[in-house]
Design a protein around this motif. Structure first.
Motif, PDB file in Angstrom:
ATOM      1  N   CYS A 176       4.911   7.080  16.854  1.00 34.27           N
ATOM      2  CA  CYS A 176       3.886   6.057  17.122  1.00 34.27           C
ATOM      3  C   CYS A 176       4.433   4.986  18.052  1.00 34.27           C
ATOM      4  O   CYS A 176       3.752   4.535  18.978  1.00 34.27           O
ATOM      5  N   GLY A 177       5.670   4.560  17.805  1.00 36.79           N
ATOM      6  CA  GLY A 177       6.289   3.584  18.689  1.00 36.79           C
ATOM      7  C   GLY A 177       6.401   4.096  20.116  1.00 36.79           C
ATOM      8  O   GLY A 177       6.124   3.377  21.084  1.00 36.79           O
ATOM      9  N   GLN A 178       6.792   5.347  20.260  1.00 42.05           N
ATOM     10  CA  GLN A 178       6.968   5.940  21.590  1.00 42.05           C
ATOM     11  C   GLN A 178       5.649   6.101  22.335  1.00 42.05           C
ATOM     12  O   GLN A 178       5.651   6.248  23.564  1.00 42.05           O
ATOM     13  N   SER A 179       4.540   6.074  21.645  1.00 41.04           N
ATOM     14  CA  SER A 179       3.232   6.200  22.306  1.00 41.04           C
ATOM     15  C   SER A 179       2.950   5.020  23.221  1.00 41.04           C
ATOM     16  O   SER A 179       2.135   5.115  24.141  1.00 41.04           O
ATOM     17  N   GLY A 180       3.614   3.890  22.956  1.00 40.68           N
ATOM     18  CA  GLY A 180       3.366   2.685  23.739  1.00 40.68           C
ATOM     19  C   GLY A 180       2.166   1.889  23.266  1.00 40.68           C
ATOM     20  O   GLY A 180       1.926   0.777  23.751  1.00 40.68           O
ATOM     21  N   LYS A 181       1.414   2.425  22.312  1.00 41.35           N
ATOM     22  CA  LYS A 181       0.253   1.723  21.773  1.00 41.35           C
ATOM     23  C   LYS A 181       0.698   0.776  20.655  1.00 41.35           C
ATOM     24  O   LYS A 181       1.717   1.013  19.997  1.00 41.35           O
ATOM     25  N   PRO A 182      -0.066  -0.295  20.404  1.00 37.80           N
ATOM     26  CA  PRO A 182       0.197  -1.101  19.221  1.00 37.80           C
ATOM     27  C   PRO A 182       0.176  -0.228  17.971  1.00 37.80           C
ATOM     28  O   PRO A 182      -0.636   0.696  17.859  1.00 37.80           O
ATOM     29  N   VAL A 183       1.068  -0.530  17.035  1.00 38.93           N
ATOM     30  CA  VAL A 183       1.219   0.267  15.819  1.00 38.93           C
ATOM     31  C   VAL A 183       0.948  -0.599  14.597  1.00 38.93           C
ATOM     32  O   VAL A 183       1.567  -1.657  14.429  1.00 38.93           O
ATOM     33  N   ASN A 184       0.009  -0.162  13.781  1.00 35.53           N
ATOM     34  CA  ASN A 184      -0.272  -0.845  12.517  1.00 35.53           C
ATOM     35  C   ASN A 184       0.402  -0.060  11.392  1.00 35.53           C
ATOM     36  O   ASN A 184       0.032   1.079  11.112  1.00 35.53           O
ATOM     37  N   ILE A 185       1.402  -0.671  10.763  1.00 39.09           N
ATOM     38  CA  ILE A 185       2.107  -0.028   9.653  1.00 39.09           C
ATOM     39  C   ILE A 185       1.495  -0.514   8.344  1.00 39.09           C
ATOM     40  O   ILE A 185       1.550  -1.705   8.033  1.00 39.09           O
ATOM     41  N   LYS A 186       0.911   0.405   7.600  1.00 31.92           N
ATOM     42  CA  LYS A 186       0.411   0.030   6.278  1.00 31.92           C
ATOM     43  C   LYS A 186       1.569   0.113   5.284  1.00 31.92           C
ATOM     44  O   LYS A 186       2.216   1.156   5.159  1.00 31.92           O
ATOM     45  N   LYS A 187       1.829  -0.997   4.623  1.00 31.64           N
ATOM     46  CA  LYS A 187       2.921  -1.020   3.651  1.00 31.64           C
ATOM     47  C   LYS A 187       2.595  -0.090   2.485  1.00 31.64           C
ATOM     48  O   LYS A 187       1.549  -0.206   1.859  1.00 31.64           O
ATOM     49  N   GLY A 188       3.500   0.827   2.210  1.00 33.73           N
ATOM     50  CA  GLY A 188       3.281   1.742   1.099  1.00 33.73           C
ATOM     51  C   GLY A 188       3.119   1.024  -0.227  1.00 33.73           C
ATOM     52  O   GLY A 188       3.735  -0.012  -0.468  1.00 33.73           O
ATOM     53  N   GLN A 189       2.297   1.609  -1.085  1.00 35.79           N
ATOM     54  CA  GLN A 189       2.074   1.039  -2.417  1.00 35.79           C
ATOM     55  C   GLN A 189       3.364   0.959  -3.222  1.00 35.79           C
ATOM     56  O   GLN A 189       3.445   0.236  -4.209  1.00 35.79           O
ATOM     57  N   PHE A 190       4.342   1.728  -2.802  1.00 36.60           N
ATOM     58  CA  PHE A 190       5.617   1.866  -3.516  1.00 36.60           C
ATOM     59  C   PHE A 190       6.714   1.001  -2.909  1.00 36.60           C
ATOM     60  O   PHE A 190       7.861   1.064  -3.357  1.00 36.60           O
ATOM     61  N   LEU A 191       6.392   0.206  -1.879  1.00 35.40           N
ATOM     62  CA  LEU A 191       7.396  -0.603  -1.197  1.00 35.40           C
ATOM     63  C   LEU A 191       7.275  -2.081  -1.555  1.00 35.40           C
ATOM     64  O   LEU A 191       6.171  -2.596  -1.728  1.00 35.40           O
ATOM     65  N   SER A 192       8.400  -2.755  -1.613  1.00 36.46           N
ATOM     66  CA  SER A 192       8.385  -4.208  -1.700  1.00 36.46           C
ATOM     67  C   SER A 192       8.101  -4.768  -0.310  1.00 36.46           C
ATOM     68  O   SER A 192       8.357  -4.090   0.700  1.00 36.46           O
ATOM     69  N   PRO A 193       7.576  -5.982  -0.202  1.00 37.56           N
ATOM     70  CA  PRO A 193       7.299  -6.527   1.139  1.00 37.56           C
ATOM     71  C   PRO A 193       8.540  -6.642   2.011  1.00 37.56           C
ATOM     72  O   PRO A 193       8.460  -6.460   3.228  1.00 37.56           O
ATOM     73  N   ARG A 194       9.686  -6.901   1.427  1.00 36.38           N
ATOM     74  CA  ARG A 194      10.903  -7.034   2.245  1.00 36.38           C
ATOM     75  C   ARG A 194      11.351  -5.695   2.830  1.00 36.38           C
ATOM     76  O   ARG A 194      11.975  -5.654   3.881  1.00 36.38           O
ATOM     77  N   GLU A 195      11.026  -4.600   2.160  1.00 36.89           N
ATOM     78  CA  GLU A 195      11.420  -3.281   2.669  1.00 36.89           C
ATOM     79  C   GLU A 195      10.697  -2.896   3.948  1.00 36.89           C
ATOM     80  O   GLU A 195      11.159  -2.014   4.684  1.00 36.89           O
ATOM     81  N   ILE A 196       9.560  -3.551   4.233  1.00 37.24           N
ATOM     82  CA  ILE A 196       8.802  -3.173   5.427  1.00 37.24           C
ATOM     83  C   ILE A 196       9.596  -3.486   6.692  1.00 37.24           C
ATOM     84  O   ILE A 196       9.314  -2.934   7.766  1.00 37.24           O
ATOM     85  N   GLN A 197      10.604  -4.341   6.579  1.00 29.25           N
ATOM     86  CA  GLN A 197      11.453  -4.637   7.732  1.00 29.25           C
ATOM     87  C   GLN A 197      12.059  -3.364   8.317  1.00 29.25           C
ATOM     88  O   GLN A 197      12.209  -3.226   9.541  1.00 29.25           O
ATOM     89  N   PHE A 198      12.397  -2.412   7.465  1.00 30.67           N
ATOM     90  CA  PHE A 198      13.039  -1.193   7.940  1.00 30.67           C
ATOM     91  C   PHE A 198      12.052  -0.293   8.687  1.00 30.67           C
ATOM     92  O   PHE A 198      12.430   0.413   9.632  1.00 30.67           O
ATOM     93  N   ALA A 199      10.795  -0.320   8.278  1.00 30.94           N
ATOM     94  CA  ALA A 199       9.764   0.410   9.025  1.00 30.94           C
ATOM     95  C   ALA A 199       9.545  -0.252  10.385  1.00 30.94           C
ATOM     96  O   ALA A 199       9.389   0.440  11.406  1.00 30.94           O
ATOM     97  N   ILE A 200       9.542  -1.568  10.400  1.00 30.62           N
ATOM     98  CA  ILE A 200       9.418  -2.301  11.663  1.00 30.62           C
ATOM     99  C   ILE A 200      10.554  -1.915  12.603  1.00 30.62           C
ATOM    100  O   ILE A 200      10.343  -1.647  13.791  1.00 30.62           O
TER     101      ILE A 200
END
Length: 270
Positions: free
Chosen positions: A126-150
């Protein structure tokens, strides 16, 4: 400093809040176009920036017998028609690396589904597409863990990133919202969207499908704006009792204007 994402003439980040919405899944061309046109008219009348969202495939349905959608090729044709005929931006989710290129040729924002938010290959694609990417935080993730997806998207050189909060697993068949998540995730520097209808979903709570408590959609959306959400997402259907996916947590189309007026009034005093 928080980054602002520009989609056409829409700026996401700060005020006014952006509204993202549409039927959970594409059920056909006519109902999709009809719903998009009506939501666009409502949001225009309230001066709320609007991005249409619907899925061509719901790959994570509870049962093998559940309706999934029209598939990537037919679904993208309909989304392109919505985009061209109504001149509104489009967001949809890609479910595999192979689909990302096809999706990127049509939509304005590619969404990484919550259940795939740790999957490195799809985040990178998705990042390589060059388009804006909306990452939905998984129900199983803490908010701080989303940093790694970013970081996975950033590794491609793409910094056009949105994060969506959609609730956290709380025991079996239930989700709760910890509203600390929104300022925590905003601290990473990217706009945060609040998914008000998936947050009231009760995953797998019915026999072979998910339930929901739509009466809590508006209160939770209000709370999200108060703590700093940059946008609100809602699944909207003209008749949720007949929706082929997520009907129990979808907002009836004829009630949407009430919800958005309430949110607009709240934003005006924040």
């Amino acid at each position: 400093m928080q980054k602002k994402i520009t989609i056409g003439n829409i700026q996401i980040g700060g005020t006014p809040f952006v509204f993202i919405g549409g039927p959970c899944v594409i059920e056909g061309k006519d109902i999709t176009l009809r719903t998009a046109e009506k939501i666009a008219a409502i949001t225009t009348s309230l001066n709320i920036p609007y991005i249409f969202k619907s899925s061509y495939d719901k790959a994570n349905r509870t049962s093998i017998n559940s309706y999934r959608g029209l598939g990537v090729e037919e679904g993208l044709k309909i989304l392109l028609e919505v985009k061209n005929s109504l001149a509104i931006p489009i967001l949809t989710d890609a479910h595999s690396v192979q689909e990302v290129k096809m999706v990127s040729e049509v939509v304005d924002i590619i969404q990484v589904p919550a259940l795939l938010s740790r999957q490195t290959d799809i985040l990178v694609a998705c990042g390589q597409s060059g388009k804006p990417v909306n990452i939905k935080k998984g129900q199983f993730l803490s908010p701080r863990e989303i940093q790694f997806a970013i970081d996975k998207v950033l590794s491609t050189g793409n910094s056009q990133i949105l994060i969506t909060e959609r609730g956290t697993c709380f025991g079996y068949n239930n989700l709760v919202n910890d509203f600390r998540a929104i300022p925590i995730m905003k601290s990473f520097g990217y706009p945060v969207i609040f998914d008000a209808t998936h947050s009231v979903q009760k995953p797998g709570a019915q026999t072979g499908y998910s339930g929901g408590e739509r009466e809590f959609v508006l209160p939770l959306a209000k709370a999200a704006l108060v703590v700093g959400a940059d946008g609100i997402f809602m699944e909207v259907h003209e008749d949720p009792s007949k929706a082929l996916c997520d009907g129990e947590n979808s907002v009836p189309l004829d009630e949407l204007i009430y919800h958005l007026k309430s949110l607009k009034r709240l934003e005006d005093v924040l």
